[in-house]
Write an enzyme that holds these catalytic residues in place. Structure first.
Site, PDB file in Angstrom:
ATOM      1  N   GLY A  13     -39.125  22.666 -58.124  1.00  0.00           N
ATOM      2  CA  GLY A  13     -38.501  21.348 -58.251  1.00  0.00           C
ATOM      3  C   GLY A  13     -39.421  20.156 -58.081  1.00  0.00           C
ATOM      4  O   GLY A  13     -38.962  19.054 -57.771  1.00  0.00           O
ATOM      5  N   SER A  14     -40.719  20.323 -58.348  1.00  0.00           N
ATOM      6  CA  SER A  14     -41.618  19.173 -58.142  1.00  0.00           C
ATOM      7  C   SER A  14     -41.360  18.072 -59.176  1.00  0.00           C
ATOM      8  O   SER A  14     -41.471  16.885 -58.859  1.00  0.00           O
ATOM      9  CB  SER A  14     -43.092  19.602 -58.144  1.00  0.00           C
ATOM     10  OG  SER A  14     -43.519  19.959 -59.436  1.00  0.00           O
ATOM     11  N   LEU A  95     -30.826  28.138 -73.403  1.00  0.00           N
ATOM     12  CA  LEU A  95     -29.426  27.700 -73.362  1.00  0.00           C
ATOM     13  C   LEU A  95     -28.672  28.161 -74.609  1.00  0.00           C
ATOM     14  O   LEU A  95     -29.249  28.262 -75.698  1.00  0.00           O
ATOM     15  CB  LEU A  95     -29.377  26.178 -73.262  1.00  0.00           C
ATOM     16  CG  LEU A  95     -30.027  25.614 -71.982  1.00  0.00           C
ATOM     17  CD1 LEU A  95     -30.208  24.109 -72.099  1.00  0.00           C
ATOM     18  CD2 LEU A  95     -29.186  25.959 -70.764  1.00  0.00           C
ATOM     19  N   ASN A 107     -36.502  18.541 -72.038  1.00  0.00           N
ATOM     20  CA  ASN A 107     -37.269  19.504 -71.233  1.00  0.00           C
ATOM     21  C   ASN A 107     -38.722  19.061 -71.194  1.00  0.00           C
ATOM     22  O   ASN A 107     -39.197  18.384 -72.104  1.00  0.00           O
ATOM     23  CB  ASN A 107     -37.182  20.898 -71.869  1.00  0.00           C
ATOM     24  CG  ASN A 107     -37.927  21.944 -71.059  1.00  0.00           C
ATOM     25  OD1 ASN A 107     -37.866  21.945 -69.823  1.00  0.00           O
ATOM     26  ND2 ASN A 107     -38.641  22.836 -71.725  1.00  0.00           N
ATOM     27  N   HIS A 109     -42.593  20.714 -70.881  1.00  0.00           N
ATOM     28  CA  HIS A 109     -43.306  21.986 -71.053  1.00  0.00           C
ATOM     29  C   HIS A 109     -44.798  21.726 -70.805  1.00  0.00           C
ATOM     30  O   HIS A 109     -45.324  20.714 -71.276  1.00  0.00           O
ATOM     31  CB  HIS A 109     -43.057  22.507 -72.473  1.00  0.00           C
ATOM     32  CG  HIS A 109     -43.671  23.833 -72.737  1.00  0.00           C
ATOM     33  ND1 HIS A 109     -43.192  25.002 -72.173  1.00  0.00           N
ATOM     34  CD2 HIS A 109     -44.742  24.198 -73.487  1.00  0.00           C
ATOM     35  CE1 HIS A 109     -43.941  26.022 -72.578  1.00  0.00           C
ATOM     36  NE2 HIS A 109     -44.885  25.552 -73.370  1.00  0.00           N
ATOM     37  N   GLU A 174     -47.534  15.592 -65.513  1.00  0.00           N
ATOM     38  CA  GLU A 174     -46.093  15.836 -65.711  1.00  0.00           C
ATOM     39  C   GLU A 174     -45.258  14.865 -64.874  1.00  0.00           C
ATOM     40  O   GLU A 174     -44.273  14.291 -65.350  1.00  0.00           O
ATOM     41  CB  GLU A 174     -45.719  17.269 -65.294  1.00  0.00           C
ATOM     42  CG  GLU A 174     -46.184  18.348 -66.244  1.00  0.00           C
ATOM     43  CD  GLU A 174     -45.559  19.706 -65.924  1.00  0.00           C
ATOM     44  OE1 GLU A 174     -44.355  19.776 -65.655  1.00  0.00           O
ATOM     45  OE2 GLU A 174     -46.298  20.710 -65.936  1.00  0.00           O
TER      46      GLU A 174
HETATM   47  C1  GAR Z   1     -43.535  22.830 -64.779  1.00  0.00           C
HETATM   48  O1  GAR Z   1     -44.927  22.994 -64.942  1.00  0.00           O
HETATM   49  C2  GAR Z   1     -42.848  22.762 -66.145  1.00  0.00           C
HETATM   50  O2  GAR Z   1     -43.609  22.106 -67.110  1.00  0.00           O
HETATM   51  C3  GAR Z   1     -42.708  24.237 -66.463  1.00  0.00           C
HETATM   52  O3  GAR Z   1     -42.338  24.821 -65.244  1.00  0.00           O
HETATM   53  C4  GAR Z   1     -42.903  24.080 -64.159  1.00  0.00           C
HETATM   54  C5  GAR Z   1     -41.806  23.740 -63.186  1.00  0.00           C
HETATM   55  O4  GAR Z   1     -42.334  23.178 -62.018  1.00  0.00           O
HETATM   56  N1  GAR Z   1     -41.743  24.471 -67.496  1.00  0.00           N
HETATM   57  C6  GAR Z   1     -41.862  25.401 -68.440  1.00  0.00           C
HETATM   58  O5  GAR Z   1     -42.784  26.195 -68.487  1.00  0.00           O
HETATM   59  C7  GAR Z   1     -40.748  25.416 -69.482  1.00  0.00           C
HETATM   60  N2  GAR Z   1     -41.016  26.350 -70.516  1.00  0.00           N
HETATM   61  P1  GAR Z   1     -41.402  22.395 -60.988  1.00  0.00           P
HETATM   62  O6  GAR Z   1     -40.229  23.324 -60.653  1.00  0.00           O
HETATM   63  O7  GAR Z   1     -42.273  22.162 -59.788  1.00  0.00           O
HETATM   64  O8  GAR Z   1     -40.938  21.121 -61.661  1.00  0.00           O
END
Ligand code: GAR
Length: 193
Positions: A13-14, A95, A107, A109, A174
């Site tokens: 969840g960052s 989904l 989303n 990525h 991000e």
């Molecule tokens: C993030 O790096 C996001 O870009 C990736 O998962 C991580 C979640 O981190 N998402 C994907 O790979 C989607 N295909 P977080 O839970 O700390 O936000």
């Protein structure tokens, strides 16, 4: 009127936290509010962090549930919060078509979705010794990271010393980039009425 965000997470969840901080006292402050943080995993560390920030949280465990039935339950739950935008932030599920029809969904990525989809975007960049990667924010359709690209931001990976280093550089981007794009989407919606 502030736009109502429903944030969906499965883990750390960052990104959710970065958005929540921007809603509290950053670039999303007068623009958006978090209606709910939803998780398909009851032990997702991000849920605890959301609660500590005083955010509304909700959980429906996806374990062993059939996709279309699970997504139907989640859609019914989220609709109660009347979100203007559903924000996937490390929500690790594809989904169903019925779900994506009901909401505007974005989303983030950790790679260019034209080059890499699914899990392990940073590992892919590290193993291929890429000099850069492109964080992608895209609309969500019923495919795996196949939705229309909204914006991309390049992360310099030159001289990266480990996968952890790659991830650290990427996540720093991000955490700023996602809120910037959410802001643009919310403001654009206003223009459209
Ligand atoms: C993030 O790096 C996001 O870009 C990736 O998962 C991580 C979640 O981190 N998402 C994907 O790979 C989607 N295909 P977080 O839970 O700390 O936000």
């Amino acid at each position: 009127m502030k736009k109502r965000l429903a944030i969906m997470i499965s883990g750390r969840g960052s990104n959710m936290l970065a958005i929540a901080k921007n809603v509290q006292a950053g670039i999303l402050q007068n623009i958006a509010e978090i209606a709910v943080v939803f998780s398909n995993k009851k032990n997702a560390p991000g849920l605890q962090k959301a609660k500590e920030m005083g955010l509304e949280t909700a959980v429906i465990p996806s374990y062993k549930k059939q996709r279309s039935q699970f997504d139907k339950e989640v859609a019914e739950l989220l609709q109660q919060y009347k979100p203007n935008l559903v924000v996937l932030a490390g929500y690790m599920r594809v989904l169903s078509p019925e779900f994506v029809e009901k909401f505007k969904i974005v989303n983030i990525h950790p790679a260019d979705t034209k080059q890499h989809r699914g899990l392990g975007g940073y590992k892919w960049a590290w193993q291929n010794k890429l000099p850069q990667t492109k964080i992608t924010v895209h609309y969500v359709d019923a495919g795996l990271d196949t939705g229309k690209i909204i914006a991309q931001k390049t992360v310099n990976l030159q001289g990266a010393t480990s996968l952890a280093d790659v991830e650290k550089r990427g996540l720093a981007v991000e955490h700023e980039f996602y809120s910037e794009i959410i802001k643009q989407i919310c403001e654009h919606e206003d223009k459209d009425g």
